[in-house]
Design a protein around this motif. Structure first.
Motif, PDB file in Angstrom:
ATOM      1  N   UNK A 158       0.822  -1.205   0.000  1.00 27.48           N
ATOM      2  CA  UNK A 158       0.000   0.000   0.000  1.00 27.48           C
ATOM      3  C   UNK A 158       0.857   1.257   0.000  1.00 27.48           C
ATOM      4  N   UNK A 159       0.236   2.343  -0.446  1.00 27.03           N
ATOM      5  CA  UNK A 159       0.894   3.646  -0.467  1.00 27.03           C
ATOM      6  C   UNK A 159       0.604   4.371   0.843  1.00 27.03           C
ATOM      7  N   UNK A 160       1.633   4.770   1.543  1.00 31.38           N
ATOM      8  CA  UNK A 160       1.465   5.402   2.853  1.00 31.38           C
ATOM      9  C   UNK A 160       0.732   6.735   2.774  1.00 31.38           C
ATOM     10  N   UNK A 161       0.647   7.297   1.599  1.00 32.49           N
ATOM     11  CA  UNK A 161      -0.016   8.603   1.455  1.00 32.49           C
ATOM     12  C   UNK A 161      -1.541   8.494   1.393  1.00 32.49           C
ATOM     13  N   UNK A 162      -2.057   7.272   1.271  1.00 32.48           N
ATOM     14  CA  UNK A 162      -3.503   7.082   1.125  1.00 32.48           C
ATOM     15  C   UNK A 162      -4.053   6.185   2.232  1.00 32.48           C
ATOM     16  N   UNK A 163      -5.363   6.235   2.369  1.00 30.29           N
ATOM     17  CA  UNK A 163      -6.090   5.321   3.256  1.00 30.29           C
ATOM     18  C   UNK A 163      -6.933   4.398   2.397  1.00 30.29           C
ATOM     19  N   UNK A 164      -7.217   3.192   2.900  1.00 26.79           N
ATOM     20  CA  UNK A 164      -7.882   2.157   2.106  1.00 26.79           C
ATOM     21  C   UNK A 164      -9.026   1.526   2.908  1.00 26.79           C
ATOM     22  N   UNK A 165     -10.215   1.543   2.327  1.00 21.58           N
ATOM     23  CA  UNK A 165     -11.342   0.882   2.976  1.00 21.58           C
ATOM     24  C   UNK A 165     -11.142  -0.631   3.008  1.00 21.58           C
ATOM     25  N   UNK A 166     -11.549  -1.236   4.133  1.00 20.47           N
ATOM     26  CA  UNK A 166     -11.576  -2.703   4.256  1.00 20.47           C
ATOM     27  C   UNK A 166     -13.027  -3.117   4.521  1.00 20.47           C
ATOM     28  N   UNK A 167     -13.270  -4.424   4.494  1.00 20.77           N
ATOM     29  CA  UNK A 167     -14.646  -4.912   4.580  1.00 20.77           C
ATOM     30  C   UNK A 167     -15.198  -5.030   5.980  1.00 20.77           C
ATOM     31  N   UNK A 168     -14.901  -4.090   6.859  1.00 24.69           N
ATOM     32  CA  UNK A 168     -15.389  -4.094   8.234  1.00 24.69           C
ATOM     33  C   UNK A 168     -16.225  -2.835   8.455  1.00 24.69           C
ATOM     34  N   UNK A 169     -17.428  -3.006   9.035  1.00 27.28           N
ATOM     35  CA  UNK A 169     -18.309  -1.860   9.246  1.00 27.28           C
ATOM     36  C   UNK A 169     -19.192  -2.090  10.465  1.00 27.28           C
ATOM     37  N   UNK A 170     -19.839  -1.028  10.890  1.00 29.23           N
ATOM     38  CA  UNK A 170     -20.740  -1.039  12.045  1.00 29.23           C
ATOM     39  C   UNK A 170     -22.087  -0.466  11.580  1.00 29.23           C
ATOM     40  N   UNK A 171     -22.934  -1.283  10.933  1.00 30.50           N
ATOM     41  CA  UNK A 171     -24.153  -0.764  10.303  1.00 30.50           C
ATOM     42  C   UNK A 171     -25.106  -0.074  11.267  1.00 30.50           C
ATOM     43  N   UNK A 172     -25.205  -0.548  12.494  1.00 34.41           N
ATOM     44  CA  UNK A 172     -26.166  -0.002  13.452  1.00 34.41           C
ATOM     45  C   UNK A 172     -25.609   1.147  14.279  1.00 34.41           C
ATOM     46  N   UNK A 173     -24.315   1.397  14.194  1.00 32.25           N
ATOM     47  CA  UNK A 173     -23.722   2.441  15.019  1.00 32.25           C
ATOM     48  C   UNK A 173     -23.662   2.068  16.484  1.00 32.25           C
ATOM     49  N   UNK A 174     -23.650   0.765  16.798  1.00 31.86           N
ATOM     50  CA  UNK A 174     -23.618   0.282  18.178  1.00 31.86           C
ATOM     51  C   UNK A 174     -22.289  -0.387  18.515  1.00 31.86           C
ATOM     52  N   UNK A 175     -21.307  -0.163  17.665  1.00 32.50           N
ATOM     53  CA  UNK A 175     -19.987  -0.782  17.836  1.00 32.50           C
ATOM     54  C   UNK A 175     -20.060  -2.307  17.729  1.00 32.50           C
ATOM     55  N   UNK A 176     -20.995  -2.785  16.900  1.00 30.85           N
ATOM     56  CA  UNK A 176     -21.086  -4.206  16.576  1.00 30.85           C
ATOM     57  C   UNK A 176     -20.473  -4.404  15.193  1.00 30.85           C
ATOM     58  N   UNK A 177     -19.183  -4.651  15.160  1.00 33.51           N
ATOM     59  CA  UNK A 177     -18.460  -4.709  13.897  1.00 33.51           C
ATOM     60  C   UNK A 177     -18.767  -6.008  13.149  1.00 33.51           C
TER      61      UNK A 177
END
Length: 236
Positions: A158-177
């Motif tokens: 990866x290029x240190x100058x950028x950020x990269x999305x991965x397949x982890x999310x919290x759909x409910x906003x309850x910190x349930x990844x």
């Protein structure tokens, strides 16, 4: 002595009519004709027949439409199952297996091979959802990290100058990844930066270089970032 006169009644029977006012009693009586009345139930019977015919036509049309729709769906499904593969060029490496087993592990061209996975590093900035859709179009999904070795392999490319999305999310906003491939979230195999995640409103995760190392950071899902796609290797 006066003489008596006797009158004899004489009747004549013949085919001719007498000239008197009385008609011959032997004449046949005339037939009386009565006017024929129309049947009042006929219009109702006609309307009922027409309605029945229209109902049968409507039912036939519906059945024909259903059959036509099923045929179209079947043809579309067959077309999708027989579509040409998306990845027409593969890069393969040989595995140390027996002759009876498949011996080539392949990834699409410009993808990177590690273990039994292929990885594609996107150079386009998109939202998290758009990044996932882009991976899906390539028959892949956003990166799922299961080991430190996998994390290290990815970050080396990866290029240190950028950020990269991965397949982890919290759909409910309850910190349930949740991982996009339904892999259980394992807290013992996580690579968060110090003090991360720190914002419940940031429901998606990206890889970025911070504090002199690569790690995970929660981020807004609509904020455009690069991304990494992952798929299982193709065996030949």
């Amino acid at each position: 002595m006066a003489s008596e006169i006797t009158y004899a009644e004489v009747r004549f029977k013949n085919g001719s009519k007498s000239s008197g006012t009385t008609s011959d009693s032997a004449a046949a009586p005339k037939e009386r004709t009565t006017p024929r009345r129309s049947n009042p139930g006929f219009p109702r019977l006609l309307c009922a027949s027409l309605l029945t015919l229209l109902l049968l036509l409507a039912v036939s049309f519906c059945l024909a439409f259903i059959v036509f729709f099923q045929k179209c769906s079947q043809l579309l499904e067959e077309k999708n199952t027989t579509k040409e593969p998306i990845h027409t060029t593969l890069e393969c490496v040989k595995k140390n297996l027996t002759v009876a087993e498949k011996v080539w592990s392949c990834c699409p061209k410009n993808w990177k091979l590690f273990s039994s996975k292929c990885y594609f590093i996107s150079t386009e900035s998109k939202s998290w959802n758009e990044s996932q859709k882009n991976c899906s179009r390539m028959e892949a999904h956003l990166l799922v990290i299961n080991t430190k070795e996998e994390q290290d392999f990815i970050t080396q490319n990866l290029n240190k100058s950028f950020a990269y999305f991965v397949g982890l999310s919290d759909p409910e906003g309850q910190r349930h990844w949740q991982w996009v491939d339904q892999t259980p979230y394992n807290k013992s195999v996580t690579f968060w930066h110090p003090n991360e995640p720190n914002n419940p409103n940031e429901r998606c995760v990206m890889l970025n270089f911070h504090y002199s190392s690569w790690g995970w950071n929660d981020a807004g899902c609509d904020l455009p970032q690069m991304s990494v796609c992952e798929m299982t290797t193709i065996s030949l």
